[in-house]
Design an enzyme around this catalytic site. Sequence first.
Site, mmCIF file in Angstrom:
data_model
loop_
_atom_site.group_PDB
_atom_site.id
_atom_site.type_symbol
_atom_site.label_atom_id
_atom_site.label_comp_id
_atom_site.label_asym_id
_atom_site.label_seq_id
_atom_site.Cartn_x
_atom_site.Cartn_y
_atom_site.Cartn_z
ATOM 1 N N LYS A 133 2.038 -3.804 6.570
ATOM 2 C CA LYS A 133 2.389 -3.700 5.143
ATOM 3 C C LYS A 133 3.900 -3.559 4.993
ATOM 4 C CE LYS A 133 -1.664 -4.083 3.264
ATOM 5 N NZ LYS A 133 -1.978 -5.384 2.630
ATOM 6 N N ARG A 189 -5.638 12.603 -3.147
ATOM 7 C CA ARG A 189 -5.297 11.183 -3.247
ATOM 8 C C ARG A 189 -5.263 10.784 -4.716
ATOM 9 N NH1 ARG A 189 -4.630 12.095 1.285
ATOM 10 N NH2 ARG A 189 -5.290 11.006 3.176
ATOM 11 N N TYR A 207 -1.809 -1.560 11.198
ATOM 12 C CA TYR A 207 -2.127 -2.024 9.840
ATOM 13 C C TYR A 207 -1.018 -1.613 8.868
ATOM 14 C CZ TYR A 207 -3.854 -1.569 5.107
ATOM 15 O OH TYR A 207 -3.932 -1.601 3.745
ATOM 16 N N SER A 236 0.830 -1.203 0.000
ATOM 17 C CA SER A 236 0.000 0.000 0.000
ATOM 18 C C SER A 236 0.864 1.252 0.000
ATOM 19 C CB SER A 236 -0.863 -0.020 1.268
ATOM 20 O OG SER A 236 -1.413 1.251 1.506
HETATM 21 N N1 UDP Z 1 -12.598 10.917 3.674
HETATM 22 C C1 UDP Z 1 -13.627 11.805 4.016
HETATM 23 N N2 UDP Z 1 -14.782 11.265 4.545
HETATM 24 C C2 UDP Z 1 -14.961 9.937 4.743
HETATM 25 C C3 UDP Z 1 -13.911 9.056 4.392
HETATM 26 C C4 UDP Z 1 -12.740 9.580 3.882
HETATM 27 O O1 UDP Z 1 -13.502 13.004 3.842
HETATM 28 O O2 UDP Z 1 -16.026 9.534 5.239
HETATM 29 C C5 UDP Z 1 -11.362 11.457 3.081
HETATM 30 C C6 UDP Z 1 -10.122 11.170 3.901
HETATM 31 O O3 UDP Z 1 -9.920 12.203 4.852
HETATM 32 C C7 UDP Z 1 -9.040 11.128 2.827
HETATM 33 C C8 UDP Z 1 -9.781 10.629 1.587
HETATM 34 O O4 UDP Z 1 -11.169 10.823 1.853
HETATM 35 O O5 UDP Z 1 -8.600 12.445 2.553
HETATM 36 C C9 UDP Z 1 -9.540 9.158 1.303
HETATM 37 O O6 UDP Z 1 -9.779 8.432 2.485
HETATM 38 P P1 UDP Z 1 -9.879 6.847 2.494
HETATM 39 O O7 UDP Z 1 -10.145 6.422 3.904
HETATM 40 O O8 UDP Z 1 -10.818 6.383 1.446
HETATM 41 O O9 UDP Z 1 -8.415 6.381 2.039
HETATM 42 P P2 UDP Z 1 -6.974 6.682 2.693
HETATM 43 O O10 UDP Z 1 -6.266 7.536 1.691
HETATM 44 O O11 UDP Z 1 -7.171 7.338 4.005
HETATM 45 O O12 UDP Z 1 -6.352 5.341 2.811
#
Ligand code: UDP
Length: 340
Positions: A154, A232, A150, A125
């Site tokens: 990885k 992201r 977690y 990851s």
């Molecule tokens: N995020 C959000 N609301 C949610 C879930 C995620 O705003 O209910 C945002 C989170 O802060 C990050 C992005 O979406 O900026 C991606 O989060 P996710 O948990 O999907 O993946 P991560 O990159 O954290 O592994």
Amino acid sequence: MKTVLVSGGAGYIGSHVTVELIQSGYDVVVADNFSNCDRTCFNGVEKILDRKLPLEEIDFCDSKAADRLFATHKIDAVIHFAAFKAVGESVADPLKYYGNNLESFVNVIGAARKHGCSNILFSSSATVYGETDKLPVTEQSERQPATSPYGNTKQICEDILRDCVKAYEGIHGIALRYFNPIGAHPSALIGELPRGVPANLVPYITQTAIGKRECLSIFGNDYPTPDGTCLRDYIDIVDLARAHVAAVTRMVDSKMKADYEIFNVGTGKPVSVMELVTTFEKVNNLKLNYRIAPRRAVDVTAIWADTAVANSELGWKATRTLEETLASAWAWEKRLAGKE
Ligand code: UDP
């Protein structure tokens, strides 16, 4: 014909990889203990492919069961997905994560080695890169200390694979570092099926749109990014699955340039949370109920991939647009709700 063992093959990523492997001419043995998924995706895979697949219901923490599996099937390559993946839960119960995620991988490598299977692909990851301002990240970018058990599993599993490749003659390994896998198969027969309240953005969005959740919280709009929300690299699940086919083919065809290789699997394009939400609304022609909420602990501001190495070495590139991917995520959610 080469046979690939897909551990955790009934889950979100494993099921899409199984489909792409079979459609590329591989045989697949699916192994899963169904501890974190039901049969929906496995059934969906069989439906898409219109055939039955060998399914081994095993827990790779049971080393004897792992050994039996490799004794029963002639396996040319193994892709190891079987692992717990909830960041928050790993903080609350680290032993669950270290116990399961490390032991199962050790057993898979041990059984593979014993039975002459030389090719091991590990699902890693982008979390290993942590917070960095040198973006995009390349495979050479330094790993940062993990912020959760977690994430640490990885890193440790990457190290286990690297060390085994170094120590044991004939073992080859590839670690694929995924950015943010999203979306569903175009058939809408397989997709992401989170248990309980989704922790990830896209399932939270689709469940809000369908009415299962009241309101999406956008975690922070005061980040130092163009619109203040996090950036992201969202990679379509089918594109991601195809990267596995390319990596397996590189291994079984002996095309690797080193015995242990690492590839970033992303699109190379940063997308903000807000952009993702507005694209979802636009492409699916709906309005999403959302609010701005405080930042979530341990979120990095921004991360996206340099994909040059994966593009040139694997001959692989992400092809689906964000619009197509978000439409597929919505089609899957509607199908689950029986609305399509
Ligand atoms: N995020 C959000 N609301 C949610 C879930 C995620 O705003 O209910 C945002 C989170 O802060 C990050 C992005 O979406 O900026 C991606 O989060 P996710 O948990 O999907 O993946 P991560 O990159 O954290 O592994």
